[in-house]
Every structure is written in C-alpha cells, then in structure tokens.
Design a protein around this motif. Sequence first.
Motif, PDB file in Angstrom:
ATOM      1  N   ALA A  91      15.765  13.140 -10.817  1.00 28.39           N
ATOM      2  CA  ALA A  91      14.343  14.406 -10.204  1.00 28.39           C
ATOM      3  C   ALA A  91      13.144  14.285 -10.843  1.00 28.39           C
ATOM      4  CB  ALA A  91      15.388  16.011  -9.773  1.00 28.39           C
ATOM      5  N   ALA A  92      13.392  14.705 -11.960  1.00 28.80           N
ATOM      6  CA  ALA A  92      12.122  14.763 -12.532  1.00 28.80           C
ATOM      7  C   ALA A  92      11.128  13.652 -13.007  1.00 28.80           C
ATOM      8  CB  ALA A  92      12.472  15.385 -13.856  1.00 28.80           C
ATOM      9  N   ILE A  93      11.883  12.531 -12.837  1.00 30.88           N
ATOM     10  CA  ILE A  93      11.008  11.459 -12.798  1.00 30.88           C
ATOM     11  C   ILE A  93      11.255  10.540 -11.604  1.00 30.88           C
ATOM     12  CG2 ILE A  93      11.838   9.082 -12.643  1.00 30.88           C
ATOM     13  CD1 ILE A  93      13.542   9.487 -15.474  1.00 30.88           C
ATOM     14  N   ILE A  94      11.410  11.018 -10.500  1.00 28.09           N
ATOM     15  CA  ILE A  94      11.079  10.955  -9.096  1.00 28.09           C
ATOM     16  C   ILE A  94       9.888  12.059  -8.508  1.00 28.09           C
ATOM     17  CG2 ILE A  94      11.593  10.721  -6.685  1.00 28.09           C
ATOM     18  CD1 ILE A  94      14.468   9.844  -7.744  1.00 28.09           C
ATOM     19  N   THR A  95       9.852  13.096  -8.896  1.00 30.51           N
ATOM     20  CA  THR A  95       8.503  14.503  -8.367  1.00 30.51           C
ATOM     21  C   THR A  95       7.570  14.015  -9.459  1.00 30.51           C
ATOM     22  OG1 THR A  95      10.641  15.570  -8.045  1.00 30.51           O
ATOM     23  CG2 THR A  95       8.189  16.416  -8.641  1.00 30.51           C
ATOM     24  N   GLY A  96       7.452  13.464 -10.521  1.00 31.93           N
ATOM     25  CA  GLY A  96       6.523  13.195 -11.608  1.00 31.93           C
ATOM     26  C   GLY A  96       5.883  11.573 -10.924  1.00 31.93           C
ATOM     27  N   ALA A  97       6.985  11.008 -11.114  1.00 33.51           N
ATOM     28  CA  ALA A  97       6.318   9.460 -10.171  1.00 33.51           C
ATOM     29  C   ALA A  97       6.045   9.773  -8.609  1.00 33.51           C
ATOM     30  CB  ALA A  97       7.352   8.353 -10.948  1.00 33.51           C
ATOM     31  N   SER A  98       6.482  10.103  -7.798  1.00 31.89           N
ATOM     32  CA  SER A  98       6.161  10.472  -6.455  1.00 31.89           C
ATOM     33  C   SER A  98       4.730   9.260  -5.951  1.00 31.89           C
ATOM     34  CB  SER A  98       6.540  11.197  -5.582  1.00 31.89           C
ATOM     35  OG  SER A  98       5.700  12.533  -5.911  1.00 31.89           O
ATOM     36  N   VAL A  99       3.581   9.786  -6.521  1.00 29.19           N
ATOM     37  CA  VAL A  99       2.373   9.463  -6.059  1.00 29.19           C
ATOM     38  C   VAL A  99       2.511   7.800  -6.503  1.00 29.19           C
ATOM     39  CG1 VAL A  99      -0.176  10.043  -6.821  1.00 29.19           C
ATOM     40  CG2 VAL A  99       1.030  11.592  -6.172  1.00 29.19           C
ATOM     41  N   THR A 100       3.141   7.456  -7.477  1.00 30.88           N
ATOM     42  CA  THR A 100       2.274   6.673  -7.744  1.00 30.88           C
ATOM     43  C   THR A 100       3.415   5.665  -7.088  1.00 30.88           C
ATOM     44  OG1 THR A 100       2.426   7.211 -10.286  1.00 30.88           O
ATOM     45  CG2 THR A 100       2.911   4.701  -9.867  1.00 30.88           C
ATOM     46  N   LEU A 101       4.731   6.443  -6.961  1.00 31.19           N
ATOM     47  CA  LEU A 101       5.770   5.064  -6.015  1.00 31.19           C
ATOM     48  C   LEU A 101       4.886   4.988  -4.322  1.00 31.19           C
ATOM     49  CD1 LEU A 101       8.690   6.761  -7.152  1.00 31.19           C
ATOM     50  CD2 LEU A 101       8.673   4.409  -7.659  1.00 31.19           C
ATOM     51  N   ILE A 102       4.383   6.075  -3.648  1.00 30.14           N
ATOM     52  CA  ILE A 102       3.750   5.815  -2.453  1.00 30.14           C
ATOM     53  C   ILE A 102       2.474   4.961  -2.939  1.00 30.14           C
ATOM     54  CG2 ILE A 102       3.063   7.600  -0.701  1.00 30.14           C
ATOM     55  CD1 ILE A 102       5.581   7.533  -1.182  1.00 30.14           C
ATOM     56  N   THR A 103       2.473   5.184  -3.538  1.00 27.86           N
ATOM     57  CA  THR A 103       0.494   3.882  -3.536  1.00 27.86           C
ATOM     58  C   THR A 103       1.170   2.949  -3.779  1.00 27.86           C
ATOM     59  OG1 THR A 103      -0.343   5.844  -4.983  1.00 27.86           O
ATOM     60  CG2 THR A 103      -1.124   3.623  -5.079  1.00 27.86           C
ATOM     61  N   PHE A 104       2.283   2.472  -5.027  1.00 25.23           N
ATOM     62  CA  PHE A 104       2.472   0.615  -5.003  1.00 25.23           C
ATOM     63  C   PHE A 104       3.124   0.631  -3.595  1.00 25.23           C
ATOM     64  CE2 PHE A 104       6.199  -1.984  -5.660  1.00 25.23           C
ATOM     65  CZ  PHE A 104       6.039  -2.706  -6.636  1.00 25.23           C
TER      66      PHE A 104
END
Length: 113
Positions: A91-104
């Motif tokens: 959950a911490a990984i997904i929350t922290g990487a959410s902006v990068t994932l959406i941008t990707f």
Amino acid sequence: MSAVLDILTTTLTVAAASGLVSAEIDVTPNDSGLPGIAALRTIVGAVMTIGLILSVLALIVSAIVWGFGANSSNPHLASRGKIGVLVSCAAAIITGASVTLITFFWNVGQTVS
C-alpha cells in the motif's frame, strides 16, 4: 454477424468518403479549465499523506501481531502478521508511486493510435 460487419464497413466507408469522420482530435488536459484545480491538488496531496501515515501504522501493528504470533507459537496469528506487513508495504509503494504510475499510463495511452 457477417451482415452486421458489412453494414458497419459500408457506413464507415461512406462517412470517411464524405468527410464526416474527423482525422484528428486533439484534447489535452489544462490547469485553467475549471475553478478549484489547485484546491483539488492540495486535497489529493493530503489524502496521499494520510495514506502513507496509515500504511506506516498498519506496518507497525502487523509487525506486533507477527511478533506475538511467533512468540506464542500461534502460526495463524504469525501468518496474519506477515500478510499484514506485506500488504502495508504494498500500500505504501502504490501510494507513493501513484503519481508516477498515472503519468506513465497517461503517456502510454497517448501513444495509442
């Protein structure tokens, strides 16, 4: 099924020949389209912070449960603690990487033609 495909192909051919189908649609996100975009960004940032804090809390509680389970010879409790540790880290990984994932994925979607 074949008749439907023939009708669809004929309709698209006629529409393309008559110029009814637009060749390019160019829509991009903008920051000034609606009022309150800056406030929405602030809210999303606050929710991300809360998510990270709750992930840390879940990690601490899961580690305590894991420890109690291991020390009391309770394999069920220990395995639940292990799963909790993994879930809270994910959950911490997904929350922290959410902006990068959406941008990707936004950039991947823009390359689809």
